[in-house]
Motif scaffolding. Structure first.
Motif, short mmCIF file in Angstrom:
data_model
loop_
_atom_site.label_atom_id
_atom_site.label_comp_id
_atom_site.label_asym_id
_atom_site.label_seq_id
_atom_site.Cartn_x
_atom_site.Cartn_y
_atom_site.Cartn_z
N GLY A 4 -12.00 -14.42 -3.74
CA GLY A 4 -11.45 -12.77 -3.81
C GLY A 4 -10.15 -12.70 -3.34
N GLY A 5 -9.56 -11.82 -4.03
CA GLY A 5 -8.60 -10.75 -3.35
C GLY A 5 -8.17 -10.13 -1.92
N PRO A 6 -6.60 -9.29 -2.04
CA PRO A 6 -6.43 -8.77 -0.70
C PRO A 6 -6.99 -7.00 -0.77
CG PRO A 6 -4.70 -9.31 -1.88
CD PRO A 6 -5.56 -9.50 -2.66
N HIS A 7 -7.91 -6.84 0.12
CA HIS A 7 -7.49 -5.31 -0.25
C HIS A 7 -6.78 -4.53 -0.57
CE1 HIS A 7 -9.24 -1.04 1.43
NE2 HIS A 7 -10.21 -2.22 1.43
N PRO A 8 -7.12 -3.26 -1.40
CA PRO A 8 -6.14 -2.70 -2.27
C PRO A 8 -5.22 -1.72 -1.19
CG PRO A 8 -8.21 -2.56 -3.55
CD PRO A 8 -8.66 -3.38 -2.15
N ARG A 9 -5.81 -1.60 0.17
CA ARG A 9 -4.55 -0.56 1.19
C ARG A 9 -4.02 -2.31 1.80
NH1 ARG A 9 -8.68 1.92 5.55
NH2 ARG A 9 -6.60 2.99 6.09
N PHE A 10 -4.23 -3.08 1.66
CA PHE A 10 -3.45 -4.43 2.43
C PHE A 10 -2.06 -4.15 1.38
CE2 PHE A 10 -2.31 -8.48 3.00
CZ PHE A 10 -1.80 -8.82 4.36
N VAL A 11 -2.98 -4.90 0.37
CA VAL A 11 -1.34 -4.77 -1.04
C VAL A 11 -0.92 -3.73 -0.49
CG1 VAL A 11 -1.47 -4.75 -3.52
CG2 VAL A 11 -3.20 -6.31 -2.61
N ALA A 12 -1.22 -2.46 -0.94
CA ALA A 12 -0.27 -1.23 -1.01
C ALA A 12 0.89 -1.32 -0.10
CB ALA A 12 -0.83 0.01 -1.19
N GLU A 30 3.78 -3.67 -1.05
CA GLU A 30 4.66 -3.51 -2.02
C GLU A 30 5.34 -2.09 -1.60
OE1 GLU A 30 1.39 -1.77 -6.11
OE2 GLU A 30 1.58 -4.16 -6.30
N SER A 31 4.76 -1.58 -0.15
CA SER A 31 5.74 0.26 0.02
C SER A 31 6.37 -0.94 1.03
CB SER A 31 5.15 0.60 1.16
OG SER A 31 4.87 0.19 2.04
N ARG A 32 6.55 -1.97 1.63
CA ARG A 32 7.88 -3.15 1.99
C ARG A 32 8.26 -3.92 1.67
NH1 ARG A 32 6.25 -2.89 7.66
NH2 ARG A 32 4.70 -1.02 8.05
N GLY A 33 8.34 -3.56 -0.45
CA GLY A 33 9.18 -4.37 -0.86
C GLY A 33 8.41 -6.30 -1.58
N TYR A 34 7.66 -6.08 -0.90
CA TYR A 34 6.80 -7.82 -1.20
C TYR A 34 6.35 -7.49 -2.26
CZ TYR A 34 7.44 -8.84 3.78
OH TYR A 34 8.92 -8.75 4.85
N GLU A 35 6.49 -8.59 -3.25
CA GLU A 35 5.45 -8.82 -4.38
C GLU A 35 4.02 -9.54 -4.25
OE1 GLU A 35 5.63 -10.75 -8.81
OE2 GLU A 35 7.21 -10.30 -7.47
N VAL A 36 2.70 -9.21 -4.38
CA VAL A 36 1.37 -9.42 -4.07
C VAL A 36 1.32 -10.37 -5.70
CG1 VAL A 36 -1.04 -9.28 -3.85
CG2 VAL A 36 0.98 -7.77 -2.55
#
Length: 249
Positions: free
Chosen positions: A123-131, A134-140
């Motif tokens: 499974g993947g990370p939670h969408p809120r965690f991904v967002a 990404e808001s901090r400049g990381y590429e998921v």
């Protein structure tokens, strides 16, 4: 472990430390290891104890019952490192406990082979965690290199001239330029307060100088140094001012 089994285990210990087993020692060990059976893991615990060097080389190894208990438990727990119970459909709590304990005992004792693969998370990370990432400049979801060397080869990024290797003195990324002359204090050359101009131009994307342009630049620097030395020499040769005694005048 009964007295007879404890005596056999003490005989196994004597092969390592030359102790003199006795009936009293067998009785004492049987009382201390009353809940530990005499099996291959108990003997393996003795071998593990004597195969580990002591912290103090002058200390003589002398196994005690608690060492057998601790090392035997460690040996059995290592077999359970990758164990994961797979529940059966519609099993009751009692059935679950019975199956779970049976599987643990079978694998810990070595009767069944221990699992070799470590269960992987799915499974993947939670969408809120991904967002948030990404808001901090990381590429998921990007590919991660297998080794640290591969990761650092593409990820090392320094601002300014230190972000690249110097074309002149070959100073590595992150290291200042050097004079190129080795000394006792600086075997790789004395660090320079400023980077070489060729390194500054390279990091800023400016075109590099030709051989003729570099020669002209070096001549300009030498000429500026010569003039500076002449000025210093002229300042050192200024005659002392003549002191005039006004009373004598």
């Amino acid at each position: 472990m009964n007295q007879k089994e404890a005596a056999e285990l003490l005989g196994h210990c004597a092969a390592f430390d030359n102790r003199k087993p006795s009936a009293a020692a067998a009785t004492a060990w049987a009382a201390a290891l009353h809940d530990i059976p005499l099996d291959n893991d108990a003997k393996a615990a003795v071998a593990a104890f004597y195969s580990t060097p002591p912290k103090d080389p002058d200390t003589k190894l002398w196994i005690q019952p608690h060492n057998v208990t601790t090392l035997r438990t460690k040996i059995r727990n290592q077999r359970l490192e990758n164990f994961q119970y797979e529940p059966q459909p519609n099993e009751t709590v009692g059935e679950y406990l019975a199956r779970y304990r049976g599987q643990v005992a079978a694998i810990a004792s070595g009767r069944f082979a221990a699992p070799t693969g470590r269960p992987a998370l799915e499974g993947g990370p939670h969408p809120r965690f991904v967002a948030e990432l990404e808001s901090r400049g990381y590429e998921v979801g990007r590919d991660v290199p297998d080794t640290d060397e591969e990761s650092l080869a593409d990820s090392v990024c320094r601002a300014g001239p230190l972000g690249i290797e110097c074309p002149m003195c070959r100073a590595e990324i992150g290291f200042p330029c050097n004079s190129g002359k080795a000394t006792a204090k600086y075997p790789l050359g004395k660090p320079l307060p400023r980077s070489h101009s060729v390194r500054v131009r390279a990091v800023s994307g400016e075109p590099q100088l030709t051989a003729e342009q570099r020669a002209a630049e070096e001549e300009r620097v030498r000429e500026a140094s010569r003039r500076a030395l002449e000025r210093l020499a002229a300042e050192e040769n200024i005659p002392d001012a003549e002191i005039v005694d006004e009373d004598a005048a």
